[in-house]
Design an enzyme around this catalytic site. Structure first.
Site, PDB file in Angstrom:
ATOM      1  N   GLY A  35      -4.339   4.462  -5.659  1.00 37.05           N
ATOM      2  CA  GLY A  35      -2.879   4.533  -5.697  1.00 37.05           C
ATOM      3  C   GLY A  35      -2.281   3.517  -6.643  1.00 37.05           C
ATOM      4  N   ARG A  36      -2.253   2.279  -6.224  1.00 37.12           N
ATOM      5  CA  ARG A  36      -1.731   1.215  -7.078  1.00 37.12           C
ATOM      6  C   ARG A  36      -2.590   1.043  -8.331  1.00 37.12           C
ATOM      7  NH1 ARG A  36      -1.339  -2.806  -1.993  1.00 37.12           N
ATOM      8  NH2 ARG A  36      -3.060  -1.404  -1.421  1.00 37.12           N
TER       9      ARG A  36
ATOM     10  N   ASP B  69       0.834  -1.203   0.000  1.00 40.68           N
ATOM     11  CA  ASP B  69       0.000   0.000   0.000  1.00 40.68           C
ATOM     12  C   ASP B  69       0.869   1.254   0.000  1.00 40.68           C
ATOM     13  OD1 ASP B  69      -2.332   1.420  -0.004  1.00 40.68           O
ATOM     14  OD2 ASP B  69      -2.797   1.099   2.119  1.00 40.68           O
TER      15      ASP B  69
ATOM     16  N   GLN C  46      -1.033   8.224  -5.938  1.00 41.57           N
ATOM     17  CA  GLN C  46      -1.131   8.923  -4.653  1.00 41.57           C
ATOM     18  C   GLN C  46       0.138   9.598  -4.178  1.00 41.57           C
ATOM     19  OE1 GLN C  46      -3.069   5.553  -2.434  1.00 41.57           O
ATOM     20  NE2 GLN C  46      -4.395   7.187  -1.682  1.00 41.57           N
TER      21      GLN C  46
ATOM     22  N   CYS D 289      -7.193  -2.241  -6.039  1.00 42.21           N
ATOM     23  CA  CYS D 289      -6.258  -2.512  -4.944  1.00 42.21           C
ATOM     24  C   CYS D 289      -7.095  -2.437  -3.682  1.00 42.21           C
ATOM     25  CB  CYS D 289      -5.074  -1.552  -4.964  1.00 42.21           C
ATOM     26  SG  CYS D 289      -5.520   0.197  -5.131  1.00 42.21           S
ATOM     27  N   SER D 290      -6.727  -1.612  -2.733  1.00 44.55           N
ATOM     28  CA  SER D 290      -7.548  -1.440  -1.533  1.00 44.55           C
ATOM     29  C   SER D 290      -8.493  -0.257  -1.707  1.00 44.55           C
ATOM     30  CB  SER D 290      -6.672  -1.254  -0.300  1.00 44.55           C
ATOM     31  OG  SER D 290      -7.454  -1.191   0.870  1.00 44.55           O
ATOM     32  N   ALA D 291      -7.931   0.940  -1.882  1.00 45.26           N
ATOM     33  CA  ALA D 291      -8.768   2.127  -2.108  1.00 45.26           C
ATOM     34  C   ALA D 291      -9.150   2.286  -3.576  1.00 45.26           C
ATOM     35  CB  ALA D 291      -8.028   3.378  -1.635  1.00 45.26           C
ATOM     36  N   GLY D 292      -8.371   1.675  -4.458  1.00 42.42           N
ATOM     37  CA  GLY D 292      -8.669   1.785  -5.884  1.00 42.42           C
ATOM     38  C   GLY D 292      -8.177   3.072  -6.513  1.00 42.42           C
TER      39      GLY D 292
END
Length: 294
Positions: free
Chosen positions: A232-233, A194, A272, A227-230
């Site tokens: 950054g990655r 992350d 990000q 990803c998690s938040a959708g």
């Protein structure tokens, strides 16, 4: 400003080491995190529980909605459906070529599979692990290999799992309604932390996944990236997909800044950190060298 101008490949390579990545990224933020952008964020309190993070919200103008009604009886109608996801255009402004979304939470798994079904998704690329630094990154939204699970009107069956490269797992999943079934190929890469970046030795993994994503998008099989938040990655990966598509032509002109700016106009906060922004330049140089353009 000068860094917004698309450059021929040779000029891009000559000038890349002179760039001020921190300055460019902060300028990007100033132009894409404005009060005007804030107006387009979906802030409906009735659906807030379906967001993984309260500060990561989808834009209303590109938010994902089902394009067709499900063939069986489904409680959710188009006007009631919500998922924290946005459509992303292709490099030539092809509409809705990709979907960028958050990692599902328990309350949004049914919505996730409804999105997959109604958008003819056949490839899902997951760029996170289930846990990272002691925090939950994503709910496991498919059953164990050989098992089935019911999510609303959708029966999801996990057929197989294979580690195709170190830390990359390929799952074959069948999703069924009362009258139809489809096969989904799901890729999970567990080695990208992350807010982090990857080393040059792992750029080939991103390149391979970008090939898979681009091929699905161009065949109207609309890949889902999360990803998690959708942001950054996911945003970094989608920029790589665009760069990969662009550099198929050795006469292409390229502006990483413009690619990222366009992504941030479609889903808020994509890419990000300055390090993720700089990673896009590392990937571009790597790809140019591997394509033997220089």
């Amino acid at each position: 400003m000068q860094f917004e101008r698309a450059q021929p490949i040779e000029e891009f390579v000559k000038t890349v080491q002179k760039r001020n990545y921190e300055y460019e990224f902060q300028y990007l933020r100033q132009n894409t995190e404005t009060a005007q952008h804030e107006k387009y964020l979906v802030k409906d309190v009735q659906v807030q529980k379906l967001n993984r993070y309260s500060n990561i919200l989808p834009f209303s103008h590109s938010i994902v909605k089902p394009e067709v009604q499900s063939p069986n009886k489904l409680i959710m109608s188009k006007d009631k459906f919500y998922i924290n996801a946005n459509y992303i255009r292709g490099i030539n402004n092809v509409e809705k070529q990709y979907i960028a979304t958050q990692g599902p939470i328990p309350e949004s798994i049914i919505d996730f599979w409804h999105m997959v079904w109604t958008n003819n998704v056949q490839v899902v690329i997951m760029l996170c692990n289930f846990f990272d630094k002691g925090r939950v990154q994503c709910e496991k939204y498919w059953p164990k290999t050989g098992q089935k699970a019911q999510f609303g009107p959708y029966e999801v069956q996990s057929i197989s799992q294979e580690e195709i490269l170190k830390s990359i797992f390929q799952h074959k999943i069948i999703i069924k309604t009362q009258v139809e079934y489809r096969e989904i190929i799901h890729y999970q890469w567990t080695n990208w932390n992350d807010f982090g970046v990857v080393g040059n030795d792992e750029l080939r993994i991103l390149d391979m996944l970008a090939d898979i994503s681009n091929k699905a998008g161009m065949q109207n099989k609309r890949p889902v990236i999360h990803c998690s938040a959708g942001v950054g990655r996911t945003g970094t990966f989608l920029a790589i997909c665009h760069i990969k598509q662009l550099l198929i032509n050795n006469k292409a002109k390229i502006s990483i800044f413009s690619i990222v700016r366009r992504l941030r106009e479609q889903r808020a906060l994509m890419i990000q950190t300055p390090e993720q922004y700089q990673m896009l330049y590392r990937y571009t140089l790597w790809l140019i060298q591997n394509l033997k353009y220089i």
